[in-house]
Design a protein around this motif. Sequence first.
Motif, PDB file in Angstrom:
ATOM      1  N   TYR A 273       0.825  -1.197   0.000  1.00 16.95           N
ATOM      2  CA  TYR A 273       0.000   0.000   0.000  1.00 16.95           C
ATOM      3  C   TYR A 273       0.869   1.260   0.000  1.00 16.95           C
ATOM      4  CZ  TYR A 273      -4.129  -2.795   1.146  1.00 16.95           C
ATOM      5  OH  TYR A 273      -5.153  -3.708   1.112  1.00 16.95           O
ATOM      6  N   ALA A 274       0.360   2.283  -0.633  1.00 15.97           N
ATOM      7  CA  ALA A 274       0.922   3.621  -0.518  1.00 15.97           C
ATOM      8  C   ALA A 274       0.036   4.404   0.437  1.00 15.97           C
ATOM      9  CB  ALA A 274       0.967   4.309  -1.877  1.00 15.97           C
ATOM     10  N   ILE A 275       0.625   4.974   1.480  1.00 17.58           N
ATOM     11  CA  ILE A 275      -0.130   5.764   2.456  1.00 17.58           C
ATOM     12  C   ILE A 275       0.365   7.199   2.376  1.00 17.58           C
ATOM     13  CG2 ILE A 275      -0.767   6.019   4.876  1.00 17.58           C
ATOM     14  CD1 ILE A 275      -0.109   3.082   5.283  1.00 17.58           C
ATOM     15  N   THR A 276      -0.547   8.114   2.119  1.00 17.05           N
ATOM     16  CA  THR A 276      -0.206   9.521   1.949  1.00 17.05           C
ATOM     17  C   THR A 276      -1.201  10.386   2.698  1.00 17.05           C
ATOM     18  OG1 THR A 276      -1.570   9.792  -0.040  1.00 17.05           O
ATOM     19  CG2 THR A 276       0.690   9.036  -0.371  1.00 17.05           C
ATOM     20  N   THR A 277      -0.880  11.668   2.813  1.00 16.90           N
ATOM     21  CA  THR A 277      -1.821  12.614   3.403  1.00 16.90           C
ATOM     22  C   THR A 277      -2.726  13.223   2.339  1.00 16.90           C
ATOM     23  OG1 THR A 277      -0.146  14.360   3.222  1.00 16.90           O
ATOM     24  CG2 THR A 277      -0.315  13.201   5.331  1.00 16.90           C
ATOM     25  N   GLU A 278      -2.471  12.877   1.080  1.00 12.65           N
ATOM     26  CA  GLU A 278      -3.301  13.363  -0.017  1.00 12.65           C
ATOM     27  C   GLU A 278      -4.130  12.208  -0.560  1.00 12.65           C
ATOM     28  OE1 GLU A 278      -0.800  15.031  -2.973  1.00 12.65           O
ATOM     29  OE2 GLU A 278       0.108  16.506  -1.646  1.00 12.65           O
ATOM     30  N   ARG A 279      -5.376  12.525  -0.952  1.00 10.68           N
ATOM     31  CA  ARG A 279      -6.262  11.487  -1.463  1.00 10.68           C
ATOM     32  C   ARG A 279      -5.757  10.925  -2.789  1.00 10.68           C
ATOM     33  NH1 ARG A 279     -11.347  10.062  -0.108  1.00 10.68           N
ATOM     34  NH2 ARG A 279     -11.555  11.896   1.225  1.00 10.68           N
ATOM     35  N   ARG A 280      -5.144  11.774  -3.609  1.00 11.70           N
ATOM     36  CA  ARG A 280      -4.666  11.344  -4.920  1.00 11.70           C
ATOM     37  C   ARG A 280      -3.141  11.321  -4.931  1.00 11.70           C
ATOM     38  NH1 ARG A 280      -7.377  14.691  -9.631  1.00 11.70           N
ATOM     39  NH2 ARG A 280      -6.303  13.040 -10.797  1.00 11.70           N
ATOM     40  N   LEU A 281      -2.582  10.338  -5.639  1.00 13.51           N
ATOM     41  CA  LEU A 281      -1.128  10.245  -5.779  1.00 13.51           C
ATOM     42  C   LEU A 281      -0.708  11.135  -6.944  1.00 13.51           C
ATOM     43  CD1 LEU A 281      -0.622   6.389  -5.311  1.00 13.51           C
ATOM     44  CD2 LEU A 281      -0.644   8.190  -3.591  1.00 13.51           C
ATOM     45  N   SER A 282      -0.669  12.447  -6.683  1.00 14.59           N
ATOM     46  CA  SER A 282      -0.458  13.424  -7.748  1.00 14.59           C
ATOM     47  C   SER A 282       1.007  13.740  -8.004  1.00 14.59           C
ATOM     48  CB  SER A 282      -1.211  14.722  -7.414  1.00 14.59           C
ATOM     49  OG  SER A 282      -0.809  15.219  -6.155  1.00 14.59           O
ATOM     50  N   HIS A 283       1.871  13.515  -7.038  1.00 18.05           N
ATOM     51  CA  HIS A 283       3.285  13.833  -7.212  1.00 18.05           C
ATOM     52  C   HIS A 283       3.877  12.933  -8.299  1.00 18.05           C
ATOM     53  CE1 HIS A 283       7.541  14.304  -6.345  1.00 18.05           C
ATOM     54  NE2 HIS A 283       7.244  15.337  -5.576  1.00 18.05           N
ATOM     55  N   PRO A 284       4.706  13.478  -9.207  1.00 14.87           N
ATOM     56  CA  PRO A 284       5.290  12.659 -10.280  1.00 14.87           C
ATOM     57  C   PRO A 284       6.012  11.422  -9.768  1.00 14.87           C
ATOM     58  CG  PRO A 284       5.703  14.983 -10.679  1.00 14.87           C
ATOM     59  CD  PRO A 284       5.079  14.901  -9.325  1.00 14.87           C
TER      60      PRO A 284
END
Length: 297
Positions: A273-284
């Motif tokens: 899993y990728a866990i982020t503070t953003e809903r979308r994985l927008s970073h390149p």
Amino acid sequence: MTELNFKHLRYFWTVARVGTIAEAGRVLDLAPHSISAQIATFEAALGVSLFRRVGRRLVLTEAGERILGHAEQIFALGDQILDLVRDDTLRRSLPFRIGFPDSMPKSVIHRLIEPALHVERPGRLVCREAPLAELLAELAVHRLDLVIADRPMPPEVSVRGYSTLLGESTLTVFAAPALAARLADGFPATLDGAPFLLPGEDVAHRGALLQWFETQRVRPSIVAEFDDSALMKAFAQSGTGAFVAPTTIADTVCHQYGLEAVGEIAEVSSEVYAITTERRLSHPAMQAIRERAGKMG
């Protein structure tokens, strides 16, 4: 007239996100009693109580909940200001910070994050290895951009984040050549009584693996348990016992450690899993990691 102390606000925001004074102290690199004193000063200045204690954790009061919502907006604006300066001249110097638990196979991590180095104008890659709880605390206060783990965000964790399934794989049993030769013919029945290296309690697929042993009516002889996947492979390399790893990295495991595949466990899977503070994985860099994960499935 009371003026807002932004240092106190950040202390409050950190405690609210990680749930305890002790964990906030670790994240902020401050003594817990210092944070407690600052929070008390902040409450006195505002004239309201921000937390109430439930067991060992601090729970927000109604006033605390309202203030936290505004604090989130304030620090989100701070992040936007940082984004404004992330132009082409600065992007190379800005790190992309990834955290992962020590229970994750290093070859899986390497294959996933290596593409992040090849996006247009990549920043410096910073890798942080620690228990998942510590990584999530650092993610909450933006000391990490991404956490890669073998499970989604635990429901009991108060960190506000989003989990995205990157991929999953069946498991394969591996062993040193001499042991593999004994176990391959008649697998999985040959695992009964065989020396086995068990993943630690922090590994997500451990429970399903033990259940699979029960289903197959085999009882391997558990020689040792390991939180660190690399250490477990090193012991397997010396012939100490068999172990499991994701099937997707079978070639790497065999080539790098001189091991052989004994058999596949199709009924048990390992997830990433990728866990982020953003809903979308927008970073390149995040997009590059997700694309690589899709090719690994």
